[in-house]
Design a protein around this motif. Sequence first.
Motif, PDB file in Angstrom:
ATOM      1  N   LEU A 216    -100.611  -3.609  16.663  1.00 23.77           N
ATOM      2  CA  LEU A 216    -100.632  -4.418  17.890  1.00 23.77           C
ATOM      3  C   LEU A 216    -100.362  -3.498  19.078  1.00 23.77           C
ATOM      4  O   LEU A 216     -99.426  -2.699  19.046  1.00 23.77           O
ATOM      5  N   ILE A 217    -101.203  -3.626  20.104  1.00 24.44           N
ATOM      6  CA  ILE A 217    -100.952  -2.879  21.324  1.00 24.44           C
ATOM      7  C   ILE A 217    -100.769  -3.875  22.461  1.00 24.44           C
ATOM      8  O   ILE A 217    -101.685  -4.614  22.819  1.00 24.44           O
ATOM      9  N   LEU A 218     -99.559  -3.898  22.932  1.00 23.04           N
ATOM     10  CA  LEU A 218     -99.161  -4.881  23.939  1.00 23.04           C
ATOM     11  C   LEU A 218     -99.069  -4.138  25.269  1.00 23.04           C
ATOM     12  O   LEU A 218     -98.171  -3.330  25.475  1.00 23.04           O
ATOM     13  N   ASP A 219    -100.046  -4.410  26.131  1.00 23.77           N
ATOM     14  CA  ASP A 219    -100.150  -3.643  27.365  1.00 23.77           C
ATOM     15  C   ASP A 219     -99.413  -4.363  28.486  1.00 23.77           C
ATOM     16  O   ASP A 219     -99.402  -5.592  28.541  1.00 23.77           O
ATOM     17  N   ASP A 220     -98.813  -3.556  29.368  1.00 19.71           N
ATOM     18  CA  ASP A 220     -98.257  -4.103  30.612  1.00 19.71           C
ATOM     19  C   ASP A 220     -97.201  -5.182  30.383  1.00 19.71           C
ATOM     20  O   ASP A 220     -97.213  -6.224  31.044  1.00 19.71           O
ATOM     21  N   LEU A 221     -96.313  -4.920  29.482  1.00 20.65           N
ATOM     22  CA  LEU A 221     -95.244  -5.893  29.231  1.00 20.65           C
ATOM     23  C   LEU A 221     -94.327  -5.968  30.448  1.00 20.65           C
ATOM     24  O   LEU A 221     -93.969  -4.939  31.018  1.00 20.65           O
ATOM     25  N   GLY A 222     -93.973  -7.179  30.820  1.00 14.10           N
ATOM     26  CA  GLY A 222     -93.025  -7.347  31.924  1.00 14.10           C
ATOM     27  C   GLY A 222     -93.655  -7.903  33.184  1.00 14.10           C
ATOM     28  O   GLY A 222     -92.955  -8.377  34.058  1.00 14.10           O
ATOM     29  N   VAL A 223     -94.999  -7.856  33.273  1.00  9.78           N
ATOM     30  CA  VAL A 223     -95.623  -8.421  34.480  1.00  9.78           C
ATOM     31  C   VAL A 223     -96.201  -9.815  34.199  1.00  9.78           C
ATOM     32  O   VAL A 223     -96.658 -10.482  35.107  1.00  9.78           O
ATOM     33  N   GLU A 224     -96.152 -10.250  32.930  1.00  6.40           N
ATOM     34  CA  GLU A 224     -96.700 -11.570  32.620  1.00  6.40           C
ATOM     35  C   GLU A 224     -95.804 -12.668  33.208  1.00  6.40           C
ATOM     36  O   GLU A 224     -94.634 -12.431  33.487  1.00  6.40           O
ATOM     37  N   PHE A 225     -96.381 -13.821  33.397  1.00  8.23           N
ATOM     38  CA  PHE A 225     -95.583 -14.938  33.914  1.00  8.23           C
ATOM     39  C   PHE A 225     -94.513 -15.252  32.878  1.00  8.23           C
ATOM     40  O   PHE A 225     -94.684 -14.990  31.692  1.00  8.23           O
ATOM     41  N   SER A 226     -93.420 -15.741  33.344  1.00 11.09           N
ATOM     42  CA  SER A 226     -92.287 -15.908  32.443  1.00 11.09           C
ATOM     43  C   SER A 226     -91.962 -17.374  32.230  1.00 11.09           C
ATOM     44  O   SER A 226     -91.847 -18.129  33.182  1.00 11.09           O
ATOM     45  N   SER A 227     -91.889 -17.759  30.969  1.00  7.48           N
ATOM     46  CA  SER A 227     -91.338 -19.083  30.664  1.00  7.48           C
ATOM     47  C   SER A 227     -90.449 -18.871  29.456  1.00  7.48           C
ATOM     48  O   SER A 227     -90.676 -17.947  28.678  1.00  7.48           O
ATOM     49  N   PRO A 228     -89.421 -19.676  29.314  1.00  8.64           N
ATOM     50  CA  PRO A 228     -88.537 -19.476  28.149  1.00  8.64           C
ATOM     51  C   PRO A 228     -89.337 -19.488  26.857  1.00  8.64           C
ATOM     52  O   PRO A 228     -89.066 -18.727  25.944  1.00  8.64           O
ATOM     53  N   TYR A 229     -90.392 -20.329  26.817  1.00 11.31           N
ATOM     54  CA  TYR A 229     -91.179 -20.432  25.583  1.00 11.31           C
ATOM     55  C   TYR A 229     -91.956 -19.151  25.311  1.00 11.31           C
ATOM     56  O   TYR A 229     -91.906 -18.609  24.209  1.00 11.31           O
ATOM     57  N   SER A 230     -92.664 -18.624  26.344  1.00 15.32           N
ATOM     58  CA  SER A 230     -93.478 -17.432  26.091  1.00 15.32           C
ATOM     59  C   SER A 230     -92.590 -16.200  25.893  1.00 15.32           C
ATOM     60  O   SER A 230     -92.906 -15.329  25.083  1.00 15.32           O
ATOM     61  N   ASP A 231     -91.465 -16.126  26.609  1.00 15.13           N
ATOM     62  CA  ASP A 231     -90.536 -15.004  26.382  1.00 15.13           C
ATOM     63  C   ASP A 231     -90.028 -15.017  24.941  1.00 15.13           C
ATOM     64  O   ASP A 231     -89.979 -13.978  24.275  1.00 15.13           O
ATOM     65  N   ALA A 232     -89.682 -16.205  24.469  1.00 13.44           N
ATOM     66  CA  ALA A 232     -89.182 -16.312  23.089  1.00 13.44           C
ATOM     67  C   ALA A 232     -90.281 -15.936  22.105  1.00 13.44           C
ATOM     68  O   ALA A 232     -90.033 -15.271  21.095  1.00 13.44           O
ATOM     69  N   ALA A 233     -91.531 -16.360  22.433  1.00 14.96           N
ATOM     70  CA  ALA A 233     -92.642 -16.060  21.528  1.00 14.96           C
ATOM     71  C   ALA A 233     -92.879 -14.551  21.458  1.00 14.96           C
ATOM     72  O   ALA A 233     -93.131 -14.001  20.382  1.00 14.96           O
ATOM     73  N   ILE A 234     -92.764 -13.879  22.594  1.00 20.12           N
ATOM     74  CA  ILE A 234     -92.973 -12.425  22.604  1.00 20.12           C
ATOM     75  C   ILE A 234     -91.838 -11.726  21.848  1.00 20.12           C
ATOM     76  O   ILE A 234     -92.079 -10.812  21.058  1.00 20.12           O
TER      77      ILE A 234
END
Length: 320
Positions: free
Chosen positions: A244-262
């Motif tokens: 898995l190559i996860l590019d540009d981590l930290g600039v995505e929109f933040s929600s508790p759900y997506s943060d937890a998923a990441i």
Amino acid sequence: MSYDKTIAQAARTELERRRSQAEKTARQNLEGFLSNCPRAKEISRELAKNSAGAARAVLSGGNVHEELEQRKKLGLALREEYEELLKAHGLTRHDIEPRYSCSECRDTGFVDGRMCGCHRALRRSIAYRQLSAGLPLEQCTFQSFLLDYYEGDPAAKKRMKEILDTCRKYAENLRPRSSNLLFWGGTGLGKTHLSLAIANAAIEKGFGVVYGSAQKFALAIEKERFSREDSVGTANSLKECDLLILDDLGVEFSSPYSDAAIYDVVNERLMAERPTIISTNLDPSGLEKRYGERFASRIVGGYALMRFKGRDVRVQKLNR
Ligand SMILES: [Zn+2]
């Protein structure tokens, strides 16, 4: 792992294409052979007559042993002659029978009602391809990574040369349990370029690679959360792909759900020892601020941290 309907459909279409291609080629070879070789056509007819005769003999009852023996011998002789004729025409039996990509399921995708391994692999690769769609893979290779951009800054150039060598070696030695890399540094320092170069090499080696921005994945995961379809596609693909190559981590929109998923994706891959490459503008303390201490300590403990240095390559390219 469940897939959405478009992936299942695409896999079915591909299997059908493989199957009909194999059958069409075999049919064409056979027709060509028979039309060039009248004797082979005759043999086919005689073979059919012979087996019909054997069936009649059995049905008629009485002592059929001798007749069956004779017919068996005749059948063998005819088949041998047929093989000889094939050889004389530069063919083998394999050329006039379908050559399926998968001999287990004969490209039907199923063996005894269960999904064949080739079918599962096909769905996976379609899912990964969809997730990684639209990447400039061809442009971003190790060869096209130019160190001239770091010319004015010897320390940065030395550092970047080391990083380039490390990435090259990493790609060469890539295994299912390779280590994890964190590319960290400002925008335009080649993080994306090098991770795409690794992706290229990994795809070449047959690895199932998923590549994309954290932003794209966070949006997909958020969308699937409310989708009624039985598709947990994105999060599962992120967890299960070989690399898995996860590019540009930290600039995505933040929600508790997506943060937890990441966090969940990163954590599960660490536990399963599946390699992950993350690139980010955030330093470790920035990661902690953004995702919390638990996440940051997972990364610091489980990843080789590689700090990118220099001036924005993209700006330099524009100035040239
Ligand atoms: Zn198969």
